[in-house]
Design a protein around this motif. Structure first.
Motif, PDB file in Angstrom:
ATOM      1  N   LYS A  83       0.833  -1.188   0.000  1.00  0.00           N
ATOM      2  CA  LYS A  83       0.000   0.000   0.000  1.00  0.00           C
ATOM      3  C   LYS A  83       0.875   1.249   0.000  1.00  0.00           C
ATOM      4  N   GLY A  84       0.412   2.265  -0.693  1.00  0.00           N
ATOM      5  CA  GLY A  84       1.123   3.522  -0.692  1.00  0.00           C
ATOM      6  C   GLY A  84       2.031   3.704  -1.889  1.00  0.00           C
ATOM      7  N   ARG A  85       2.746   4.849  -1.859  1.00  0.00           N
ATOM      8  CA  ARG A  85       3.666   5.194  -2.949  1.00  0.00           C
ATOM      9  C   ARG A  85       5.066   4.674  -2.647  1.00  0.00           C
ATOM     10  N   PRO A  86       5.805   4.289  -3.665  1.00  0.00           N
ATOM     11  CA  PRO A  86       7.199   3.872  -3.448  1.00  0.00           C
ATOM     12  C   PRO A  86       8.128   5.084  -3.363  1.00  0.00           C
ATOM     13  N   VAL A  87       7.761   6.050  -2.494  1.00  0.00           N
ATOM     14  CA  VAL A  87       8.551   7.266  -2.358  1.00  0.00           C
ATOM     15  C   VAL A  87       9.692   7.034  -1.368  1.00  0.00           C
ATOM     16  N   SER A  88      10.861   7.562  -1.697  1.00  0.00           N
ATOM     17  CA  SER A  88      12.031   7.375  -0.839  1.00  0.00           C
ATOM     18  C   SER A  88      12.734   8.710  -0.596  1.00  0.00           C
ATOM     19  N   GLY A  89      13.325   8.844   0.580  1.00  0.00           N
ATOM     20  CA  GLY A  89      14.068  10.043   0.925  1.00  0.00           C
ATOM     21  C   GLY A  89      13.839  10.434   2.379  1.00  0.00           C
ATOM     22  N   TRP A  90      14.355  11.591   2.747  1.00  0.00           N
ATOM     23  CA  TRP A  90      14.318  12.054   4.134  1.00  0.00           C
ATOM     24  C   TRP A  90      13.469  13.313   4.292  1.00  0.00           C
ATOM     25  N   ILE A  91      12.640  13.318   5.312  1.00  0.00           N
ATOM     26  CA  ILE A  91      11.968  14.526   5.780  1.00  0.00           C
ATOM     27  C   ILE A  91      12.622  14.888   7.111  1.00  0.00           C
ATOM     28  N   VAL A  92      13.295  16.024   7.153  1.00  0.00           N
ATOM     29  CA  VAL A  92      13.951  16.456   8.387  1.00  0.00           C
ATOM     30  C   VAL A  92      12.941  17.343   9.121  1.00  0.00           C
ATOM     31  N   LEU A  93      12.121  16.690   9.917  1.00  0.00           N
ATOM     32  CA  LEU A  93      10.985  17.357  10.546  1.00  0.00           C
ATOM     33  C   LEU A  93      11.397  18.187  11.751  1.00  0.00           C
ATOM     34  N   ASP A  94      10.807  19.367  11.858  1.00  0.00           N
ATOM     35  CA  ASP A  94      10.920  20.177  13.079  1.00  0.00           C
ATOM     36  C   ASP A  94       9.737  19.763  13.946  1.00  0.00           C
ATOM     37  N   LYS A  95       9.940  18.743  14.762  1.00  0.00           N
ATOM     38  CA  LYS A  95       8.844  18.179  15.552  1.00  0.00           C
ATOM     39  C   LYS A  95       8.389  19.175  16.614  1.00  0.00           C
ATOM     40  N   PRO A  96       7.085  19.409  16.676  1.00  0.00           N
ATOM     41  CA  PRO A  96       6.594  20.309  17.727  1.00  0.00           C
ATOM     42  C   PRO A  96       6.561  19.618  19.089  1.00  0.00           C
ATOM     43  N   ALA A  97       6.705  20.377  20.147  1.00  0.00           N
ATOM     44  CA  ALA A  97       6.569  19.831  21.494  1.00  0.00           C
ATOM     45  C   ALA A  97       5.143  19.322  21.682  1.00  0.00           C
ATOM     46  N   GLY A  98       5.010  18.223  22.402  1.00  0.00           N
ATOM     47  CA  GLY A  98       3.691  17.647  22.655  1.00  0.00           C
ATOM     48  C   GLY A  98       3.349  16.504  21.733  1.00  0.00           C
ATOM     49  N   MET A  99       4.143  16.290  20.692  1.00  0.00           N
ATOM     50  CA  MET A  99       3.902  15.196  19.756  1.00  0.00           C
ATOM     51  C   MET A  99       4.965  14.121  19.938  1.00  0.00           C
ATOM     52  N   GLY A 100       4.548  12.856  20.015  1.00  0.00           N
ATOM     53  CA  GLY A 100       5.496  11.755  20.131  1.00  0.00           C
ATOM     54  C   GLY A 100       6.183  11.478  18.807  1.00  0.00           C
ATOM     55  N   SER A 101       7.369  10.881  18.853  1.00  0.00           N
ATOM     56  CA  SER A 101       8.114  10.577  17.636  1.00  0.00           C
ATOM     57  C   SER A 101       7.358   9.597  16.744  1.00  0.00           C
ATOM     58  N   THR A 102       6.731   8.590  17.364  1.00  0.00           N
ATOM     59  CA  THR A 102       5.970   7.608  16.588  1.00  0.00           C
ATOM     60  C   THR A 102       4.784   8.272  15.894  1.00  0.00           C
ATOM     61  N   ASP A 103       4.117   9.184  16.586  1.00  0.00           N
ATOM     62  CA  ASP A 103       2.996   9.905  15.987  1.00  0.00           C
ATOM     63  C   ASP A 103       3.460  10.787  14.829  1.00  0.00           C
ATOM     64  N   ALA A 104       4.632  11.390  14.976  1.00  0.00           N
ATOM     65  CA  ALA A 104       5.173  12.242  13.919  1.00  0.00           C
ATOM     66  C   ALA A 104       5.475  11.416  12.667  1.00  0.00           C
ATOM     67  N   VAL A 105       6.057  10.241  12.854  1.00  0.00           N
ATOM     68  CA  VAL A 105       6.342   9.364  11.715  1.00  0.00           C
ATOM     69  C   VAL A 105       5.047   8.946  11.026  1.00  0.00           C
ATOM     70  N   ALA A 106       4.059   8.572  11.816  1.00  0.00           N
ATOM     71  CA  ALA A 106       2.773   8.138  11.253  1.00  0.00           C
ATOM     72  C   ALA A 106       2.131   9.264  10.447  1.00  0.00           C
ATOM     73  N   LYS A 107       2.231  10.495  10.938  1.00  0.00           N
ATOM     74  CA  LYS A 107       1.642  11.642  10.246  1.00  0.00           C
ATOM     75  C   LYS A 107       2.340  11.886   8.910  1.00  0.00           C
ATOM     76  N   VAL A 108       3.670  11.861   8.919  1.00  0.00           N
ATOM     77  CA  VAL A 108       4.431  12.076   7.690  1.00  0.00           C
ATOM     78  C   VAL A 108       4.178  10.948   6.696  1.00  0.00           C
ATOM     79  N   LYS A 109       4.152   9.728   7.181  1.00  0.00           N
ATOM     80  CA  LYS A 109       3.884   8.578   6.306  1.00  0.00           C
ATOM     81  C   LYS A 109       2.524   8.714   5.639  1.00  0.00           C
ATOM     82  N   TRP A 110       1.527   9.162   6.406  1.00  0.00           N
ATOM     83  CA  TRP A 110       0.176   9.334   5.874  1.00  0.00           C
ATOM     84  C   TRP A 110       0.119  10.465   4.855  1.00  0.00           C
ATOM     85  N   LEU A 111       0.768  11.579   5.157  1.00  0.00           N
ATOM     86  CA  LEU A 111       0.742  12.717   4.249  1.00  0.00           C
ATOM     87  C   LEU A 111       1.341  12.382   2.889  1.00  0.00           C
ATOM     88  N   PHE A 112       2.469  11.662   2.925  1.00  0.00           N
ATOM     89  CA  PHE A 112       3.157  11.335   1.672  1.00  0.00           C
ATOM     90  C   PHE A 112       2.704  10.001   1.074  1.00  0.00           C
TER      91      PHE A 112
END
Length: 313
Positions: free
Chosen positions: A8-37
């Motif tokens: 499922k999803g796109r075969p997209v590869s590369g790095w997103i160097v996220l400026d994670k906001p305070a209050g968000m867990g790392s796992t949640d941040a990954v899930a959000k980026v994965k969903w967006l892309f």
């Protein structure tokens, strides 16, 4: 025979160097980026506590193969220590465990800093992901028990006192290696100064080889996604935020290959490398063709031997 389902999803590869906001867990941040892309797979290179903000490198697709190289990179944090209280979690999240009316002077703080640089022994926080007897320390700590965690060696390149906003706090910047807990630095500084302390604010500003200028805010990605309704145009608007997979390999020698040599490497075969600047020996190196990452491997006696191969798309 059962057929393997299509990923499922796109075969997209590369790095997103996220400026994670305070209050968000790392796992949640990954899930959000994965969903967006709509990425087929994604992972991060180094957990950042929910209360912390700053650089969280997120690998998508084949970039996940390069995560270990970023994990080993030096990290730079800016953090504020609040004096007078030691907390169970060594940050604002936990209840107060010890208090003191003492406050350190600038001279007292600076006199201690050399003790926290170089190779030092450090005991991780009670609330950490360290495994104790097969269980995470934070799970044991939440059950109310005292967790015995062995001290371990970590490396601190530098620890600088940046500012003293008031008598109750101090702002520091630290450059450290893998496995260093900044919360432990704050706790131990407070104990050595006799006034106790905990992290009041923590921001990761750099994870080598990425730089602060590479960071992108989640809001910027979301804004690009919301600007258009068509999915193809949406991805076209977001994909410029993606850094090339090879960006994680800065510092490793690069071996440029011809098309024929790249084909041999992708089939798992070693190739003789040519060129005046080609390395003769290298414990780790990466091979490229037409500017694209082909494989990770070693160079032995002038021959590149692949260990991990990357797709040609």
């Amino acid at each position: 025979m059962a057929r393997r389902g299509k990923k499922k999803g796109r075969p997209v590869s590369g790095w997103i160097v996220l400026d994670k906001p305070a209050g968000m867990g790392s796992t949640d941040a990954v899930a959000k980026v994965k969903w967006l892309f709509k990425a087929q797979k994604a992972g991060h290179a180094g957990t950042l506590d929910p209360l912390a903000s700053g650089m969280l490198p997120i690998a998508m697709g084949e970039a996940t193969k390069t995560v270990p190289y970023v994990m080993e990179g030096a990290k730079v944090y800016r953090f504020t220590v609040a004096w007078g209280e030691e907390r169970t979690t060594d940050d604002l999240e936990g209840p107060v465990a010890k208090t003191s009316d003492l406050r350190p002077s600038e001279a007292e703080i600076r006199a201690l800093l050399p003790n926290y640089t170089g190779l030092i022994m450090q005991t991780p926080p009670q609330f950490s992901a360290i495994k104790v007897g097969g269980e995470r320390a934070y799970d044991l700590a939440r059950e109310g028990g005292t967790v015995e965690i062995a001290a371990r060696e970590v490396e601190v390149g530098r620890l600088d006192l940046v500012a003293l906003p008031d008598e109750n706090s101090a702002l520091f910047e630290i450059e450290c290696g893998k496995g260093t807990y900044v919360r432990s630095i704050a706790r131990d500084l407070g104990r050595d100064l006799g006034c106790y302390g905990h992290i009041a604010e923590l921001r990761r500003v750099e994870v080598y080889p990425f730089e602060p200028s590479h960071m992108v805010e989640l809001a910027a990605i979301e804004a690009a996604a919301e600007a258009v309704e068509n999915e193809e145009e949406r991805f076209a608007a977001m994909d410029p935020f993606i850094m090339d997979t090879a960006a994680a390999l800065d510092g490793l020698p690069e071996v440029a290959l011809s098309d024929d040599a790249a084909t041999r490497i992708r089939l798992g075969n070693p190739v003789i490398i040519r060129g005046r600047d080609a390395p003769v020996e290298a414990a780790e190196a990466w091979a490229s063709s037409r500017g694209r990452l082909v494989a990770l491997g070693t160079v032995e006696a002038g021959m590149f031997k692949p260990k991990r191969v990357f797709g040609s798309a």
